[in-house]
Design an enzyme around this catalytic site. Structure first.
Site, PDB file in Angstrom:
ATOM      1  N   VAL A  38      13.034   0.231   9.795  1.00 31.82           N
ATOM      2  CA  VAL A  38      13.380   0.431  11.209  1.00 31.82           C
ATOM      3  C   VAL A  38      14.467  -0.565  11.639  1.00 31.82           C
ATOM      4  O   VAL A  38      15.336  -0.246  12.451  1.00 31.82           O
ATOM      5  CB  VAL A  38      12.122   0.259  12.103  1.00 31.82           C
ATOM      6  CG1 VAL A  38      12.480   0.211  13.577  1.00 31.82           C
ATOM      7  CG2 VAL A  38      11.116   1.370  11.822  1.00 31.82           C
ATOM      8  N   ARG A  50     -11.775   7.943  23.578  1.00 31.99           N
ATOM      9  CA  ARG A  50     -12.666   8.444  24.619  1.00 31.99           C
ATOM     10  C   ARG A  50     -13.808   7.470  24.864  1.00 31.99           C
ATOM     11  O   ARG A  50     -14.176   7.187  25.991  1.00 31.99           O
ATOM     12  CB  ARG A  50     -13.224   9.804  24.213  1.00 31.99           C
ATOM     13  CG  ARG A  50     -12.877  10.903  25.193  1.00 31.99           C
ATOM     14  CD  ARG A  50     -13.463  12.228  24.758  1.00 31.99           C
ATOM     15  NE  ARG A  50     -12.847  12.724  23.543  1.00 31.99           N
ATOM     16  CZ  ARG A  50     -11.730  13.425  23.520  1.00 31.99           C
ATOM     17  NH1 ARG A  50     -11.104  13.695  24.639  1.00 31.99           N
ATOM     18  NH2 ARG A  50     -11.225  13.851  22.385  1.00 31.99           N
ATOM     19  N   VAL A 135       2.316  20.865  11.993  1.00 35.52           N
ATOM     20  CA  VAL A 135       2.293  22.058  11.142  1.00 35.52           C
ATOM     21  C   VAL A 135       2.200  21.638   9.683  1.00 35.52           C
ATOM     22  O   VAL A 135       3.051  20.906   9.179  1.00 35.52           O
ATOM     23  CB  VAL A 135       3.563  22.917  11.340  1.00 35.52           C
ATOM     24  CG1 VAL A 135       3.531  24.138  10.415  1.00 35.52           C
ATOM     25  CG2 VAL A 135       3.700  23.347  12.792  1.00 35.52           C
ATOM     26  N   ILE A 139       3.241  18.207   4.747  1.00 40.09           N
ATOM     27  CA  ILE A 139       4.425  18.921   4.241  1.00 40.09           C
ATOM     28  C   ILE A 139       5.595  18.760   5.203  1.00 40.09           C
ATOM     29  O   ILE A 139       5.468  19.079   6.383  1.00 40.09           O
ATOM     30  CB  ILE A 139       4.130  20.434   4.080  1.00 40.09           C
ATOM     31  CG1 ILE A 139       2.929  20.661   3.161  1.00 40.09           C
ATOM     32  CG2 ILE A 139       5.361  21.164   3.544  1.00 40.09           C
ATOM     33  CD1 ILE A 139       2.517  22.126   3.060  1.00 40.09           C
ATOM     34  N   ASP A 204      -5.605  28.520  14.909  1.00 41.26           N
ATOM     35  CA  ASP A 204      -4.863  27.357  14.410  1.00 41.26           C
ATOM     36  C   ASP A 204      -3.558  27.815  13.742  1.00 41.26           C
ATOM     37  O   ASP A 204      -2.482  27.282  14.018  1.00 41.26           O
ATOM     38  CB  ASP A 204      -5.764  26.612  13.417  1.00 41.26           C
ATOM     39  CG  ASP A 204      -5.073  25.448  12.737  1.00 41.26           C
ATOM     40  OD1 ASP A 204      -4.974  24.378  13.353  1.00 41.26           O
ATOM     41  OD2 ASP A 204      -4.623  25.625  11.583  1.00 41.26           O
ATOM     42  N   LYS A 208       0.620  27.293  14.818  1.00 43.72           N
ATOM     43  CA  LYS A 208       1.631  26.803  13.869  1.00 43.72           C
ATOM     44  C   LYS A 208       2.742  27.834  13.688  1.00 43.72           C
ATOM     45  O   LYS A 208       3.920  27.491  13.591  1.00 43.72           O
ATOM     46  CB  LYS A 208       0.956  26.473  12.545  1.00 43.72           C
ATOM     47  CG  LYS A 208       0.008  25.275  12.641  1.00 43.72           C
ATOM     48  CD  LYS A 208      -0.907  25.176  11.440  1.00 43.72           C
ATOM     49  CE  LYS A 208      -1.846  23.980  11.553  1.00 43.72           C
ATOM     50  NZ  LYS A 208      -2.902  23.967  10.532  1.00 43.72           N
TER      51      LYS A 208
END
Ligand code: HSE
Length: 432
Positions: A38, A50, A135, A139, A204, A208
């Site tokens: 960075v 939570r 997604v 990958i 789901d 995607k």
């Protein structure tokens, strides 16, 4: 923007479950390398959860239950959202963007339903929204579509983007288990949730698919634009038919440009010929197959879920967003300039396989062929075998590309005729 030359890039994290705890671990364990990449240290300054519950290896002082206050902290540069849900997640991220903070999120449902709003706000504020982990887990597919292929013309994106369903279908093939047993085993092994609806009914995968189609075709595709069918209706007979045809059953997210230029986006159980690269994607793995005019065919494959693999994708985004901030720039934003429209689901073209039980008498096959021909459906192959010696035969018909509505009309007519006994099973088949 950051001013002091050695000031860290300060990261706030919302949610600390399977993925978040791995992100926190990597931020600590790889701190030196991340700093070098960075150009400044990456500092985790707070984690909103939570309930206040310490995680091993993470400084307890970092935890808070006040997500809004964490996002509003003036010393936070980057918000990593791994809490999921639509609300108050959307509001928290809109607040972050409005306050000039970049966002990294893995929230596919949020992006599929409210992505446009978030992207526009980020563009206005000059900050980044990165979402590689939304997604297909680890990958790299978002950045290839968003950046590497942005000079090409993508014509189709087909993906196995849900590991749970791929595991279940793979087990049905390899062990002969029926759907219920394969699902129960997936739940025992932790691949499937106790309530598996989001995975097995294709919700789901549909989220995607909406994200992939939006990126691939430079437009906005929402969850409601996706024609969705899950795998809960897939039977052992379907698996046997697939094998007889030299195919495997996969839940495919299928995004492509239709002949009229509109965009077809669907999620369906599909027969995939074993020669297709997606057919070899086994177990809980994911893969995305991309076709473009100039690059041709590309395949991306890997783990689509899991703490460390998904954290890898999150960290890639964190480093990229942090690098941008250090340089005082934002990365490429949304490229949704195109308005091709969505293909009517009935007009989507697909090969189909019809499995039906018919009366084994002269003229029956001819009448079925005539019914298909009357709707412009061309038969590619027919397979018939005797069925229990009761005057019926089991018929399998594979069609060339045909409109989904044309097939549905023919099937309804045949089911109402005396030639056909019982309902006709219709499955889509990959290929032209
Ligand atoms: N439940 C998803 C799957 C992973 O089974 O692939 C998160 O999207």
């Amino acid at each position: 923007m950051m001013t002091k030359p050695d000031a860290p890039v300060r990261v706030a994290m919302l949610g600390c479950g399977t993925v978040g705890s791995q992100v926190a671990r990597i931020l600590v364990e790889q701190a030196d390398d991340l700093r070098a990449r960075v150009g400044r240290p990456l500092e985790l300054v707070g984690i909103a959860t939570r309930t206040r519950r310490d995680r091993p290896g993470i400084d307890p002082a970092l935890f808070t239950t006040d997500a809004a206050a964490l996002v509003a902290r003036p010393d936070v540069d980057l918000v990593v959202e791994l809490m999921g849900g639509l609300h108050p997640t959307l509001e928290l991220l809109m607040d972050a963007v409005a306050a000039g903070k970049s966002v990294v999120t893995a929230n596919k449902a949020l992006l599929a339903q409210h992505g446009g709003q978030l992207f526009e706000a980020a563009e206005d504020a000059g900050v980044d929204i990165y979402y590689e982990a939304a997604v297909a887990g680890a990958i790299p597919i978002i950045r290839p579509l968003r950046e590497s292929l942005v000079g090409d013309a993508v014509t189709a994106v087909k993906g196995i983007v849900n590991g749970t369903t791929n595991y279940i279908l793979d087990q049905m093939h390899t062990t002969g288990a029926d759907y219920g047993d394969a699902l129960a085993e997936a739940q025992q092994l932790g691949f499937a949730e106790a309530d598996p609806t989001a995975d097995v009914e294709g919700h789901d995968a549909a989220a995607k698919a909406a994200i992939l189609a939006s990126l691939a075709f430079h437009t906005r595709v929402g969850l409601d634009d996706v024609d969705r069918e899950g795998i809960s209706s897939v039977t052992s007979d379907d698996i046997a038919a697939a094998e007889q045809l030299g195919c495997v059953m996969k839940l495919l997210a299928d995004c492509r440009v239709s002949p009229d230029g509109t965009i077809a986006v669907g999620v369906h159980p599909s027969l995939v010929p074993v020669s297709h690269p997606l057919a070899g994607v086994r177990g809980a793995f994911n893969a995305v197959f991309v076709e473009s005019i100039n690059a041709g065919q590309l395949m991306f494959m890997g783990p689509g879920a899991g703490g460390s693999p998904t954290a890898s994708a999150v960290l890639g985004d964190v480093v990229t967003a942090a690098r941008n901030r250090v340089r005082g720039v934002a990365g490429p934003g949304e490229s949704a300039y195109s308005t091709p429209g969505i293909t009517d689901p009935g007009a989507v073209l697909s090969r189909h396989h019809l499995a039906l039980v018919v009366r084994d008498e002269p003229g029956v096959l001819a009448r079925i062929a005539t019914a298909l021909a009357s709707r412009g459906v061309s038969i590619q192959a027919v397979h018939q075998e005797q069925f229990g010696g009761s005057g019926t035969a089991r018929l399998g018909i594979t069609t060339h590309l045909a409109a989904v509505a044309a097939i549905a009309t023919v099937v309804a007519g045949l089911e109402a005729s005396d030639d056909v006994a019982g309902p006709i099973r219709v499955l889509r088949m990959e290929g032209n």
